[in-house]
Scaffold this motif. Sequence first.
Motif, PDB file in Angstrom:
ATOM      1  N   GLY A  10     115.274  37.297 -61.247  1.00  0.00           N
ATOM      2  CA  GLY A  10     116.216  36.188 -61.128  1.00  0.00           C
ATOM      3  C   GLY A  10     115.656  34.907 -61.706  1.00  0.00           C
ATOM      4  N   ALA A  11     116.386  34.298 -62.644  1.00  0.00           N
ATOM      5  CA  ALA A  11     115.931  33.069 -63.301  1.00  0.00           C
ATOM      6  C   ALA A  11     116.765  31.867 -62.893  1.00  0.00           C
ATOM      7  CB  ALA A  11     115.956  33.244 -64.821  1.00  0.00           C
ATOM      8  N   GLY A  12     117.066  31.777 -61.590  1.00  0.00           N
ATOM      9  CA  GLY A  12     117.681  30.575 -61.052  1.00  0.00           C
ATOM     10  C   GLY A  12     116.612  29.537 -60.790  1.00  0.00           C
ATOM     11  N   LEU A  13     116.919  28.537 -59.978  1.00  0.00           N
ATOM     12  CA  LEU A  13     115.938  27.496 -59.689  1.00  0.00           C
ATOM     13  C   LEU A  13     114.695  28.067 -59.017  1.00  0.00           C
ATOM     14  CD1 LEU A  13     118.668  25.793 -60.000  1.00  0.00           C
ATOM     15  CD2 LEU A  13     117.503  24.087 -58.610  1.00  0.00           C
ATOM     16  N   ALA A  14     114.907  28.933 -58.017  1.00  0.00           N
ATOM     17  CA  ALA A  14     113.775  29.497 -57.280  1.00  0.00           C
ATOM     18  C   ALA A  14     112.932  30.398 -58.174  1.00  0.00           C
ATOM     19  CB  ALA A  14     114.272  30.269 -56.061  1.00  0.00           C
ATOM     20  N   GLY A  15     113.578  31.265 -58.944  1.00  0.00           N
ATOM     21  CA  GLY A  15     112.851  32.177 -59.801  1.00  0.00           C
ATOM     22  C   GLY A  15     112.071  31.469 -60.890  1.00  0.00           C
ATOM     23  N   CYS A  16     112.679  30.460 -61.492  1.00  0.00           N
ATOM     24  CA  CYS A  16     111.988  29.710 -62.554  1.00  0.00           C
ATOM     25  C   CYS A  16     110.806  28.930 -61.989  1.00  0.00           C
ATOM     26  CB  CYS A  16     112.973  28.774 -63.256  1.00  0.00           C
ATOM     27  SG  CYS A  16     114.144  29.628 -64.340  1.00  0.00           S
ATOM     28  N   GLU A  17     110.998  28.313 -60.816  1.00  0.00           N
ATOM     29  CA  GLU A  17     109.893  27.577 -60.201  1.00  0.00           C
ATOM     30  C   GLU A  17     108.758  28.526 -59.841  1.00  0.00           C
ATOM     31  OE1 GLU A  17     107.961  24.534 -59.752  1.00  0.00           O
ATOM     32  OE2 GLU A  17     110.034  23.854 -59.472  1.00  0.00           O
ATOM     33  N   ALA A  18     109.103  29.690 -59.278  1.00  0.00           N
ATOM     34  CA  ALA A  18     108.090  30.679 -58.921  1.00  0.00           C
ATOM     35  C   ALA A  18     107.330  31.142 -60.167  1.00  0.00           C
ATOM     36  CB  ALA A  18     108.744  31.868 -58.222  1.00  0.00           C
ATOM     37  N   ALA A  19     108.060  31.404 -61.249  1.00  0.00           N
ATOM     38  CA  ALA A  19     107.432  31.861 -62.486  1.00  0.00           C
ATOM     39  C   ALA A  19     106.475  30.815 -63.037  1.00  0.00           C
ATOM     40  CB  ALA A  19     108.516  32.183 -63.518  1.00  0.00           C
ATOM     41  N   TRP A  20     106.914  29.576 -63.023  1.00  0.00           N
ATOM     42  CA  TRP A  20     106.094  28.485 -63.577  1.00  0.00           C
ATOM     43  C   TRP A  20     104.791  28.312 -62.791  1.00  0.00           C
ATOM     44  CZ3 TRP A  20     106.456  26.108 -68.070  1.00  0.00           C
ATOM     45  CH2 TRP A  20     105.761  24.914 -68.272  1.00  0.00           C
ATOM     46  N   GLN A  21     104.898  28.300 -61.464  1.00  0.00           N
ATOM     47  CA  GLN A  21     103.706  28.096 -60.637  1.00  0.00           C
ATOM     48  C   GLN A  21     102.760  29.293 -60.736  1.00  0.00           C
ATOM     49  OE1 GLN A  21     103.309  25.153 -59.765  1.00  0.00           O
ATOM     50  NE2 GLN A  21     105.452  24.547 -60.075  1.00  0.00           N
ATOM     51  N   ALA A  22     103.301  30.493 -60.776  1.00  0.00           N
ATOM     52  CA  ALA A  22     102.463  31.686 -60.885  1.00  0.00           C
ATOM     53  C   ALA A  22     101.719  31.708 -62.215  1.00  0.00           C
ATOM     54  CB  ALA A  22     103.318  32.937 -60.722  1.00  0.00           C
ATOM     55  N   ALA A  23     102.415  31.341 -63.291  1.00  0.00           N
ATOM     56  CA  ALA A  23     101.777  31.316 -64.609  1.00  0.00           C
ATOM     57  C   ALA A  23     100.684  30.253 -64.658  1.00  0.00           C
ATOM     58  CB  ALA A  23     102.828  31.061 -65.688  1.00  0.00           C
ATOM     59  N   ARG A  24     100.902  29.143 -63.987  1.00  0.00           N
ATOM     60  CA  ARG A  24      99.873  28.095 -63.927  1.00  0.00           C
ATOM     61  C   ARG A  24      98.597  28.603 -63.265  1.00  0.00           C
ATOM     62  NH1 ARG A  24     102.001  22.981 -60.893  1.00  0.00           N
ATOM     63  NH2 ARG A  24     100.085  22.049 -61.672  1.00  0.00           N
ATOM     64  N   LEU A  25      98.753  29.508 -62.322  1.00  0.00           N
ATOM     65  CA  LEU A  25      97.605  30.036 -61.598  1.00  0.00           C
ATOM     66  C   LEU A  25      96.879  31.147 -62.358  1.00  0.00           C
ATOM     67  CD1 LEU A  25      98.862  30.043 -57.911  1.00  0.00           C
ATOM     68  CD2 LEU A  25      96.798  28.948 -58.775  1.00  0.00           C
ATOM     69  N   GLY A  26      97.467  31.624 -63.448  1.00  0.00           N
ATOM     70  CA  GLY A  26      96.737  32.557 -64.285  1.00  0.00           C
ATOM     71  C   GLY A  26      97.177  33.998 -64.227  1.00  0.00           C
ATOM     72  N   VAL A  27      98.375  34.286 -63.728  1.00  0.00           N
ATOM     73  CA  VAL A  27      98.881  35.653 -63.794  1.00  0.00           C
ATOM     74  C   VAL A  27      99.887  35.753 -64.941  1.00  0.00           C
ATOM     75  CG1 VAL A  27      98.598  35.946 -61.306  1.00  0.00           C
ATOM     76  CG2 VAL A  27     100.827  35.297 -62.214  1.00  0.00           C
ATOM     77  N   HIS A  28     100.135  36.974 -65.377  1.00  0.00           N
ATOM     78  CA  HIS A  28     101.175  37.195 -66.374  1.00  0.00           C
ATOM     79  C   HIS A  28     102.485  37.458 -65.630  1.00  0.00           C
ATOM     80  CE1 HIS A  28     103.033  38.352 -70.163  1.00  0.00           C
ATOM     81  NE2 HIS A  28     103.575  39.375 -69.520  1.00  0.00           N
ATOM     82  N   VAL A  29     103.504  36.661 -65.909  1.00  0.00           N
ATOM     83  CA  VAL A  29     104.788  36.769 -65.218  1.00  0.00           C
ATOM     84  C   VAL A  29     105.783  37.525 -66.079  1.00  0.00           C
ATOM     85  CG1 VAL A  29     106.747  35.494 -64.267  1.00  0.00           C
ATOM     86  CG2 VAL A  29     104.425  34.635 -63.921  1.00  0.00           C
ATOM     87  N   ARG A  30     106.417  38.504 -65.487  1.00  0.00           N
ATOM     88  CA  ARG A  30     107.521  39.218 -66.147  1.00  0.00           C
ATOM     89  C   ARG A  30     108.800  38.820 -65.404  1.00  0.00           C
ATOM     90  NH1 ARG A  30     105.454  44.501 -66.334  1.00  0.00           N
ATOM     91  NH2 ARG A  30     104.319  43.850 -68.190  1.00  0.00           N
ATOM     92  N   MET A  76     103.013  17.949 -56.848  1.00  0.00           N
ATOM     93  CA  MET A  76     102.337  19.239 -57.009  1.00  0.00           C
ATOM     94  C   MET A  76     102.686  19.918 -58.326  1.00  0.00           C
ATOM     95  SD  MET A  76     102.271  20.886 -53.164  1.00  0.00           S
ATOM     96  CE  MET A  76     104.054  20.885 -52.917  1.00  0.00           C
ATOM     97  N   GLY A  77     103.462  19.248 -59.177  1.00  0.00           N
ATOM     98  CA  GLY A  77     103.730  19.786 -60.505  1.00  0.00           C
ATOM     99  C   GLY A  77     104.913  20.722 -60.608  1.00  0.00           C
ATOM    100  N   SER A  78     105.999  20.417 -59.913  1.00  0.00           N
ATOM    101  CA  SER A  78     107.194  21.255 -59.938  1.00  0.00           C
ATOM    102  C   SER A  78     107.903  21.169 -61.287  1.00  0.00           C
ATOM    103  CB  SER A  78     108.156  20.804 -58.834  1.00  0.00           C
ATOM    104  OG  SER A  78     109.474  21.279 -59.066  1.00  0.00           O
ATOM    105  N   LEU A  79     108.245  22.317 -61.849  1.00  0.00           N
ATOM    106  CA  LEU A  79     109.019  22.350 -63.088  1.00  0.00           C
ATOM    107  C   LEU A  79     110.428  21.827 -62.856  1.00  0.00           C
ATOM    108  CD1 LEU A  79     109.544  23.177 -66.038  1.00  0.00           C
ATOM    109  CD2 LEU A  79     110.082  25.477 -65.199  1.00  0.00           C
ATOM    110  N   VAL A  80     111.044  22.200 -61.731  1.00  0.00           N
ATOM    111  CA  VAL A  80     112.406  21.754 -61.437  1.00  0.00           C
ATOM    112  C   VAL A  80     112.464  20.233 -61.341  1.00  0.00           C
ATOM    113  CG1 VAL A  80     114.189  21.719 -59.631  1.00  0.00           C
ATOM    114  CG2 VAL A  80     113.202  23.892 -60.380  1.00  0.00           C
TER     115      VAL A  80
END
Length: 443
Positions: A10-30, A76-80
């Motif tokens: 899901g690429a809504g607000l929650a999904g995009c924010e989750a993806a952005w923060q996870a990628a910042r931490l160094g995981v590969h997001v699908r 804290m660096g929120s993309l949204v």
Amino acid sequence: MDKPVLEIIGAGLAGCEAAWQAARLGVHVRLFEMKPQKYTPAHHSESFAELVCSNSLRSDSTSNAIGLLKEEMRRMGSLVMEAADATKVPAGSALAVDRKLFSEYITEKIKNHPDIEVVSEERTEVGDGYTVIATGPLTSDPMADYIRDELGCDNLHFFDAAAPIVDFASIDMNKAFFASRYDKGDADYINCPMTREQYDAFYDALVTAKEAELKQFDKDMQKEPTVFEGCMPVEVMARRGRDTLLFGPLKPVGLIDPKTGKEAYAVVQLRKENVAGTMFNLVGFQTHLTFEEQRRVFRMIPGLENAEFLRYGVMHRNTYLNSPGMLDERYAMKNKPNVFFAGQMTGVEGYIESAGSGFVAGVNAALAALGHEPMIFDTKTMIGAMAYYVSHGGISSSFQPMNANFGIIEPLGYRVKGGKTAKNEALAARSLELVSLIRLFDN
């Protein structure tokens, strides 16, 4: 060494924010998104983080609970929040955005991140790895069935409604005027004043107007719909009593009509929908009336007699979990800790609240995938208080969706002079001090 993979659905607000923060931490997001191959009944744009109900993100003051949550996320660096600040439109003391530019900003950021892989397909189940389910309040039937049957989650439903949008050029500004309540901020709202006689005629038409027939996916619920207070259709609100709207969206207090020098009996406000100021939405006028009835009834509002409707109000179903006991403060399932949820499905209510849950879920899913300790956000912060409410519930045994509010945050433990505002400011100062100590993304 290859990076661990986190799947987000899901690429809504929650999904995009989750993806952005996870990628910042160094995981590969699908990141899986079923648009544009498939749309929910409420979504129409191919862009991510599409705003459906309103373009307002509500108050931007930290003495207001939602304003505090926004400021926590900014720091804290929120993309949204980055996108919202970059695409905001004038709205007095509130933060409102140009919907199109807002979604495009987030879409571009997500698609161009080297550690986020966007997959355009519908997911109907999760794998054995770490996953964040952020499919939103209109989760597709196959995924909803999987969540209910395979993950063992009970689904609840309520109805949400969106307000109509009108063309600014069609508003009669000889009858309406620009102002913000109590002259706070710039005069960004269009105000349509009503006399008592005009209000009475409008009220009678509103409460007797024909509502649209429910779509099949709503009829299939086979029960009386429940309407969440924060997005209640204006006609439903009106039926509570003739004066109800006068203390709600038609409240005239703090708005002086320059033509009379006085407050009107009732005032309908309209807020900018885009940066250019060519579109305005009717504040608090979420509705389930038929399009024909919306034209007839809402054109009774002074200044809107010839209003051109660019979008009519609509009503749709929202789905959320009975989260307390099922999810923990990380938004992870207690019995399947590799599966996280984010967004309105968890029982948070509102755009920023959804993004905030995505922030927490994305951070913690990434930390888990990396083998690190979890990040439990303090209940003295609004983002942490929301996570605690979702995982533990309130006093009532019946779990209901919740907006950010100071009632859920951990009390100060001491008295503050100056009333409610001073108390809220003290709570906000404490929260932001705690947030300033977080070094989660430092190298």
